[in-house]
Design a protein around this motif. Structure first.
Motif, PDB file in Angstrom:
ATOM      1  N   ASP A   1       0.823  -1.208   0.000  1.00 63.01           N
ATOM      2  CA  ASP A   1       0.000   0.000   0.000  1.00 63.01           C
ATOM      3  C   ASP A   1       0.859   1.260   0.000  1.00 63.01           C
ATOM      4  O   ASP A   1       0.575   2.223  -0.722  1.00 63.01           O
ATOM      5  N   GLY A   2       1.919   1.251   0.808  1.00 67.02           N
ATOM      6  CA  GLY A   2       2.780   2.430   0.880  1.00 67.02           C
ATOM      7  C   GLY A   2       3.457   2.728  -0.441  1.00 67.02           C
ATOM      8  O   GLY A   2       3.517   3.885  -0.879  1.00 67.02           O
ATOM      9  N   VAL A   3       3.981   1.693  -1.093  1.00 63.56           N
ATOM     10  CA  VAL A   3       4.632   1.898  -2.388  1.00 63.56           C
ATOM     11  C   VAL A   3       3.610   2.363  -3.420  1.00 63.56           C
ATOM     12  O   VAL A   3       3.859   3.293  -4.199  1.00 63.56           O
ATOM     13  N   ALA A   4       2.443   1.726  -3.445  1.00 60.05           N
ATOM     14  CA  ALA A   4       1.420   2.081  -4.432  1.00 60.05           C
ATOM     15  C   ALA A   4       0.962   3.524  -4.273  1.00 60.05           C
ATOM     16  O   ALA A   4       0.752   4.235  -5.265  1.00 60.05           O
TER      17      ALA A   4
ATOM     18  N   THR B   1      -4.989  -6.929  -5.219  1.00 61.91           N
ATOM     19  CA  THR B   1      -5.176  -8.274  -5.762  1.00 61.91           C
ATOM     20  C   THR B   1      -3.822  -8.924  -5.905  1.00 61.91           C
ATOM     21  O   THR B   1      -2.952  -8.408  -6.623  1.00 61.91           O
ATOM     22  N   ARG B   2      -3.618 -10.033  -5.216  1.00 59.18           N
ATOM     23  CA  ARG B   2      -2.350 -10.755  -5.301  1.00 59.18           C
ATOM     24  C   ARG B   2      -2.267 -11.484  -6.629  1.00 59.18           C
ATOM     25  O   ARG B   2      -3.213 -12.126  -7.072  1.00 59.18           O
ATOM     26  N   ARG B   3      -1.103 -11.403  -7.256  1.00 60.09           N
ATOM     27  CA  ARG B   3      -0.845 -12.096  -8.520  1.00 60.09           C
ATOM     28  C   ARG B   3       0.387 -12.976  -8.330  1.00 60.09           C
ATOM     29  O   ARG B   3       1.512 -12.554  -8.622  1.00 60.09           O
ATOM     30  N   GLY B   4       0.207 -14.144  -7.800  1.00 59.48           N
ATOM     31  CA  GLY B   4       1.355 -14.999  -7.541  1.00 59.48           C
ATOM     32  C   GLY B   4       1.981 -14.669  -6.204  1.00 59.48           C
ATOM     33  O   GLY B   4       1.433 -13.943  -5.375  1.00 59.48           O
ATOM     34  N   VAL B   5       3.172 -15.195  -5.982  1.00 56.60           N
ATOM     35  CA  VAL B   5       3.821 -15.099  -4.681  1.00 56.60           C
ATOM     36  C   VAL B   5       4.266 -13.679  -4.375  1.00 56.60           C
ATOM     37  O   VAL B   5       4.023 -13.161  -3.281  1.00 56.60           O
ATOM     38  N   ASP B   6       4.913 -13.024  -5.314  1.00 53.82           N
ATOM     39  CA  ASP B   6       5.528 -11.727  -5.042  1.00 53.82           C
ATOM     40  C   ASP B   6       5.032 -10.629  -5.972  1.00 53.82           C
ATOM     41  O   ASP B   6       5.766  -9.693  -6.285  1.00 53.82           O
ATOM     42  N   GLN B   7       3.808 -10.725  -6.449  1.00 50.90           N
ATOM     43  CA  GLN B   7       3.249  -9.693  -7.314  1.00 50.90           C
ATOM     44  C   GLN B   7       1.854  -9.315  -6.836  1.00 50.90           C
ATOM     45  O   GLN B   7       1.136 -10.135  -6.241  1.00 50.90           O
ATOM     46  N   ALA B   8       1.467  -8.082  -7.105  1.00 48.83           N
ATOM     47  CA  ALA B   8       0.137  -7.620  -6.720  1.00 48.83           C
ATOM     48  C   ALA B   8      -0.225  -6.390  -7.539  1.00 48.83           C
ATOM     49  O   ALA B   8       0.651  -5.683  -8.059  1.00 48.83           O
ATOM     50  N   VAL B   9      -1.514  -6.135  -7.643  1.00 47.60           N
ATOM     51  CA  VAL B   9      -2.034  -4.900  -8.218  1.00 47.60           C
ATOM     52  C   VAL B   9      -2.807  -4.192  -7.115  1.00 47.60           C
ATOM     53  O   VAL B   9      -3.741  -4.763  -6.542  1.00 47.60           O
ATOM     54  N   VAL B  10      -2.401  -2.965  -6.803  1.00 46.94           N
ATOM     55  CA  VAL B  10      -3.040  -2.179  -5.749  1.00 46.94           C
ATOM     56  C   VAL B  10      -3.850  -1.059  -6.402  1.00 46.94           C
ATOM     57  O   VAL B  10      -3.328  -0.326  -7.251  1.00 46.94           O
ATOM     58  N   THR B  11      -5.114  -0.943  -6.011  1.00 43.79           N
ATOM     59  CA  THR B  11      -5.996   0.091  -6.550  1.00 43.79           C
ATOM     60  C   THR B  11      -6.037   1.262  -5.574  1.00 43.79           C
ATOM     61  O   THR B  11      -6.341   1.078  -4.394  1.00 43.79           O
TER      62      THR B  11
ATOM     63  N   VAL C   1      -2.107   0.035  -9.789  1.00 41.25           N
ATOM     64  CA  VAL C   1      -0.644   0.079  -9.777  1.00 41.25           C
ATOM     65  C   VAL C   1      -0.094  -1.350  -9.694  1.00 41.25           C
ATOM     66  O   VAL C   1      -0.293  -2.035  -8.680  1.00 41.25           O
ATOM     67  N   PRO C   2       0.602  -1.832 -10.739  1.00 43.13           N
ATOM     68  CA  PRO C   2       1.167  -3.186 -10.707  1.00 43.13           C
ATOM     69  C   PRO C   2       2.553  -3.194 -10.054  1.00 43.13           C
ATOM     70  O   PRO C   2       3.453  -2.461 -10.468  1.00 43.13           O
ATOM     71  N   LEU C   3       2.735  -4.013  -9.045  1.00 45.01           N
ATOM     72  CA  LEU C   3       3.975  -4.063  -8.273  1.00 45.01           C
ATOM     73  C   LEU C   3       4.493  -5.492  -8.181  1.00 45.01           C
ATOM     74  O   LEU C   3       3.734  -6.454  -8.300  1.00 45.01           O
TER      75      LEU C   3
END
Length: 331
Positions: free
Chosen positions: A58-61, A113-123, A187-189
């Motif tokens: 959340d902080g990075v996004a 939304t988590r996308r795999g182990v180390d990926q996520a999309v934060v809205t 935001v894709p991280l």
């Protein structure tokens, strides 16, 4: 006097075993309750199963969102330098056209939304103040002027703290501030060398509401040129409706898609790439990748965003079944 009848030894042994078991269970129960209470009172420092804590994502996004939605045509290089700090090395993440002026200053995370182990999309919902050229000032349109003379990189590096992309002055000559508004940015991280970084350009999306829509699977199949040609006009209509909110005529049944509520205007569908259907895909289900250009407010600037689009064929027409942002390839 008659002596009392003595209990057999096995009866006394059984009684001792029962008493001992009761004592052990009582002690273990007290210990278990104590451990539970202490665990509740002591905050957990262990990360979730993904390895990236929610508060880190959340902080990075939020930081990315503020910098991504801040720009100034008179200081383009600064924005580029700032975004490169957020991004995976050698990954281009700037979708701004280099024109206009806008300032972002407030954020609220709506979901992740988590996308795999180390990926996520934060809205993230972001408060922005767009600017338009001030025609009454009589000065030259600041968007058409060349960028200000850039200082050398060493002076930028000497700035205190971490540089941000927000324009330095809220009252710039040649600009007039428009009413503040809210935009929603996805935001894709991903984790990269023990950092959480941006993997692709963020994209404007609609307010997700109570629940986030289901992610659209990544499209890695072979291009389908005929399908691309046949559906291009329909896809353009989808994005026009996404901007204005007139989704009832283009949205597939049960599809959870929300509009931008006129926060942006569709300039063009820059690219549409339909792909061949997968062998195991349901009949009438197709997908592709679309790149569109949005105009923010009046002349505050333009953003190019890339989306994954899922289509559903109903009778003789294609409907919008799902839309998601492009997250880029895993670093």
């Amino acid at each position: 006097m008659v002596d009392a009848v003595r209990e057999p030894w096995w009866t006394r042994a059984r009684r001792l075993v029962v008493v001992g078991a009761v004592v052990v269970l009582t002690v273990l129960g007290a210990v278990d309750v104590t451990v539970t209470v202490l665990a509740f009172l002591r905050p957990s420092t262990s990360p979730p199963a993904s390895g990236i804590a929610d508060e880190v994502l959340d902080g990075v996004a939020e930081g990315v969102a503020v910098d991504y939605l801040s720009w100034d045509a008179r200081d383009r290089e600064r924005r580029g330098q700032v975004l490169r700090r957020w991004a995976v090395p050698d990954r281009e993440v700037d979708g701004w056209d280099g024109q206009g002026r806008q300032s972002a200053d407030g954020t609220a995370v709506l979901g992740r939304t988590r996308r795999g182990v180390d990926q996520a999309v934060v809205t993230v919902r972001v408060r922005v103040v767009p600017y338009a050229p001030d025609e009454q000032s009589g000065s030259q349109n600041p968007s058409t002027q060349p960028p200000a003379e850039e200082s050398d990189s060493s002076s930028r590096a000497d700035e205190p703290g971490v540089p941000a992309a927000q324009p330095t002055s809220a009252d710039a000559p040649g600009w007039r501030a428009l009413p503040a508004r809210w935009l929603v940015l996805a935001v894709p991280l991903a984790r990269y060398d023990d950092h959480v970084l941006l993997t692709a350009p963020p994209a404007l999306v609609g307010d997700p509401g109570i629940t986030l829509p289901e992610p659209v699977p990544a499209v890695e199949a072979v291009n389908d040129d005929r399908f691309t040609r046949d559906t291009r006009q329909a896809v353009q209509s989808f994005f026009e409706a996404l901007a204005t909110g007139e989704l009832d005529f283009v949205r597939a049944p049960r599809a959870r898609i929300t509009s931008l509520r006129n926060a942006a205007v569709l300039v063009e569908l820059r690219q549409w790439r339909g792909v061949q259907s997968q062998p195991d895909a349901p009949p009438g289900q197709r997908a592709g990748v679309a790149s569109v250009v949005w105009r923010i407010a009046e002349n505050a600037g333009q953003l190019t965003c890339t989306y994954r689009v899922s289509l559903h064929r109903q009778e003789d027409r294609w409907l919008l079944a799902g839309i998601d942002i492009d997250t880029g390839k895993t670093p």
